[in-house]
Design a protein around this motif. Sequence first.
Motif, PDB file in Angstrom:
ATOM      1  N   ALA A 117       0.822  -1.214   0.000  1.00 23.72           N
ATOM      2  CA  ALA A 117       0.000   0.000   0.000  1.00 23.72           C
ATOM      3  C   ALA A 117       0.852   1.258   0.000  1.00 23.72           C
ATOM      4  CB  ALA A 117      -0.927  -0.009   1.214  1.00 23.72           C
ATOM      5  N   SER A 118       2.025   1.183   0.644  1.00 25.48           N
ATOM      6  CA  SER A 118       2.901   2.361   0.720  1.00 25.48           C
ATOM      7  C   SER A 118       3.405   2.791  -0.648  1.00 25.48           C
ATOM      8  CB  SER A 118       4.090   2.072   1.640  1.00 25.48           C
ATOM      9  OG  SER A 118       4.871   0.995   1.121  1.00 25.48           O
ATOM     10  N   CYS A 178      -0.158   3.763  -3.278  1.00 24.66           N
ATOM     11  CA  CYS A 178      -0.791   5.072  -3.100  1.00 24.66           C
ATOM     12  C   CYS A 178      -0.075   6.177  -3.867  1.00 24.66           C
ATOM     13  CB  CYS A 178      -0.909   5.423  -1.621  1.00 24.66           C
ATOM     14  SG  CYS A 178       0.666   5.771  -0.799  1.00 24.66           S
ATOM     15  N   HIS A 179       1.078   5.871  -4.452  1.00 20.03           N
ATOM     16  CA  HIS A 179       1.814   6.855  -5.257  1.00 20.03           C
ATOM     17  C   HIS A 179       1.577   6.669  -6.761  1.00 20.03           C
ATOM     18  CE1 HIS A 179       4.198   8.637  -1.979  1.00 20.03           C
ATOM     19  NE2 HIS A 179       4.105   7.431  -1.430  1.00 20.03           N
ATOM     20  N   GLN A 189      -6.545   1.897  -3.828  1.00 18.95           N
ATOM     21  CA  GLN A 189      -5.378   2.572  -3.254  1.00 18.95           C
ATOM     22  C   GLN A 189      -4.681   3.500  -4.248  1.00 18.95           C
ATOM     23  OE1 GLN A 189      -3.797  -1.289  -1.887  1.00 18.95           O
ATOM     24  NE2 GLN A 189      -3.656  -0.387   0.140  1.00 18.95           N
ATOM     25  N   LEU A 190      -5.134   3.483  -5.504  1.00 16.13           N
ATOM     26  CA  LEU A 190      -4.589   4.389  -6.508  1.00 16.13           C
ATOM     27  C   LEU A 190      -5.388   5.689  -6.545  1.00 16.13           C
ATOM     28  CD1 LEU A 190      -4.421   1.976  -9.603  1.00 16.13           C
ATOM     29  CD2 LEU A 190      -2.763   2.166  -7.743  1.00 16.13           C
ATOM     30  N   THR A 191      -4.833   6.679  -7.204  1.00 18.49           N
ATOM     31  CA  THR A 191      -5.603   7.845  -7.627  1.00 18.49           C
ATOM     32  C   THR A 191      -5.994   7.601  -9.073  1.00 18.49           C
ATOM     33  OG1 THR A 191      -4.376   9.334  -6.172  1.00 18.49           O
ATOM     34  CG2 THR A 191      -5.553  10.338  -8.019  1.00 18.49           C
ATOM     35  N   GLU A 202     -10.490  12.401  -2.631  1.00 17.46           N
ATOM     36  CA  GLU A 202      -9.101  12.021  -2.368  1.00 17.46           C
ATOM     37  C   GLU A 202      -8.619  10.925  -3.322  1.00 17.46           C
ATOM     38  OE1 GLU A 202     -11.471   8.909  -0.320  1.00 17.46           O
ATOM     39  OE2 GLU A 202     -11.674  11.061  -0.700  1.00 17.46           O
ATOM     40  N   LYS A 203      -9.541  10.331  -4.088  1.00 16.91           N
ATOM     41  CA  LYS A 203      -9.161   9.225  -4.967  1.00 16.91           C
ATOM     42  C   LYS A 203      -9.503   9.458  -6.435  1.00 16.91           C
ATOM     43  CE  LYS A 203      -9.600   5.619  -1.438  1.00 16.91           C
ATOM     44  NZ  LYS A 203     -10.129   4.275  -1.111  1.00 16.91           N
ATOM     45  N   THR A 256      -6.226  -1.188 -10.759  1.00 16.50           N
ATOM     46  CA  THR A 256      -4.946  -1.535 -10.145  1.00 16.50           C
ATOM     47  C   THR A 256      -4.208  -2.583 -10.974  1.00 16.50           C
ATOM     48  OG1 THR A 256      -5.800  -1.029  -7.941  1.00 16.50           O
ATOM     49  CG2 THR A 256      -3.812  -2.393  -8.071  1.00 16.50           C
ATOM     50  N   GLU A 297       5.411   9.132 -10.696  1.00 19.36           N
ATOM     51  CA  GLU A 297       4.733  10.087  -9.822  1.00 19.36           C
ATOM     52  C   GLU A 297       5.287  11.496 -10.043  1.00 19.36           C
ATOM     53  OE1 GLU A 297       3.565  10.438  -5.121  1.00 19.36           O
ATOM     54  OE2 GLU A 297       5.679  10.218  -5.625  1.00 19.36           O
ATOM     55  N   GLN A 319      -0.868  11.537  -2.575  1.00 19.34           N
ATOM     56  CA  GLN A 319      -0.490  11.219  -1.200  1.00 19.34           C
ATOM     57  C   GLN A 319       1.015  11.098  -1.039  1.00 19.34           C
ATOM     58  OE1 GLN A 319      -2.814   7.775  -0.074  1.00 19.34           O
ATOM     59  NE2 GLN A 319      -4.519   8.483  -1.289  1.00 19.34           N
TER      60      GLN A 319
END
Length: 346
Positions: A6-7, A10-11, A35-37, A60-61, A287, A325, A346
């Motif tokens: 996840a860390s 999220c990027h 967990q993605l944008t 936020e997503k 994803t 990113e 994020q």
Amino acid sequence: MASLPASVLCHIVDVHCHPTETLSTMTKFNLERLQLTVCAMSTHQTDQRLVRDLAYQYPEKVIPCFGYHPWFSHFITLRPEFSKSEHYRHLFIGDATEQTAQSTTAFDELLPLLPEPITLDNVLSDLRSDFKFFSTTMAMLGEVGLDKAVRVPFDYHASPRRLSPFTIPLDHQLAILEAQLDLAVEIGVNVSLHSVKCPQATVDLLNKLQRKHGLKWEKIRIDIHSCSMNPEVIHSLQAGIKRHPNVWMSVSTTINGRSNNLNALIAVCAPDRILIESDTDSINKCTERCLEILHIVAQVKGWPIEDDWMDELEEAERGAVRRLEANWKTFIGVGGPKGYNSSIIQ
């Protein structure tokens, strides 16, 4: 394919997808575990509202993208004085001398299935309103573009789709696209651009807009999504004599995975102007599809893929996710709308 923690996930930004086309997957459970944008595209009059609502619920997503796809550009009229029948007859059949028994029969079947055309002025007014509503986010214009291969279906939502013999004249598509791009320049929003089987027309339009708007043109970014152009065309746009410093490219396995040119296209694209996308119509596939194309881009570019996230790294240590990113942040930075909310990344 193994996922990423996840860390790292999220990027990742999926710069082009169509989640509102499969409403059954747009559940609270699916969206909350995403967990993605994602950049959610609009395509026609009906789904502008769906994208607006999705972005409002999950700011936020979801990055909302408003625009009219070339596949639906025949729904837009440049001649408000025309009736519905006159509008579609003018586009599909033209002069009476061009009619055949086959085209007349197909037109008579298709016409009742088509909506009342909307005026270009109303389209631009609605887009302006949506961009104003999302002025504190990084809303984009999309999906817009040109498509020389498209044929008008009798029923777009039918499966399988039955195609009519009619195409949408490129001149009509160009008029719709140029008006939307003029608005993007005026407001200062970036663009997700569709270009299929018409590279020269696309390049000619980009050149025209560069001359027309000057520095204002270069303040917005253009992403040629699921780019299927010849690698030499992309190279000339990004590094040629008449280059466009604001032209980017994104790739997907959904579309580009069918092409033998994919690796060559990735290789020739400027490393700081490449992005990735899923181009899927299901939020559940975003994803998986992004990870597929991430691995291909990383392999071609020789970039490692992070298995965890570290805040401080030297340039040479940066992996594919960090590089992509950074590309995305540059894409939405200078050319992004005023009031950009950096908390989305994020």
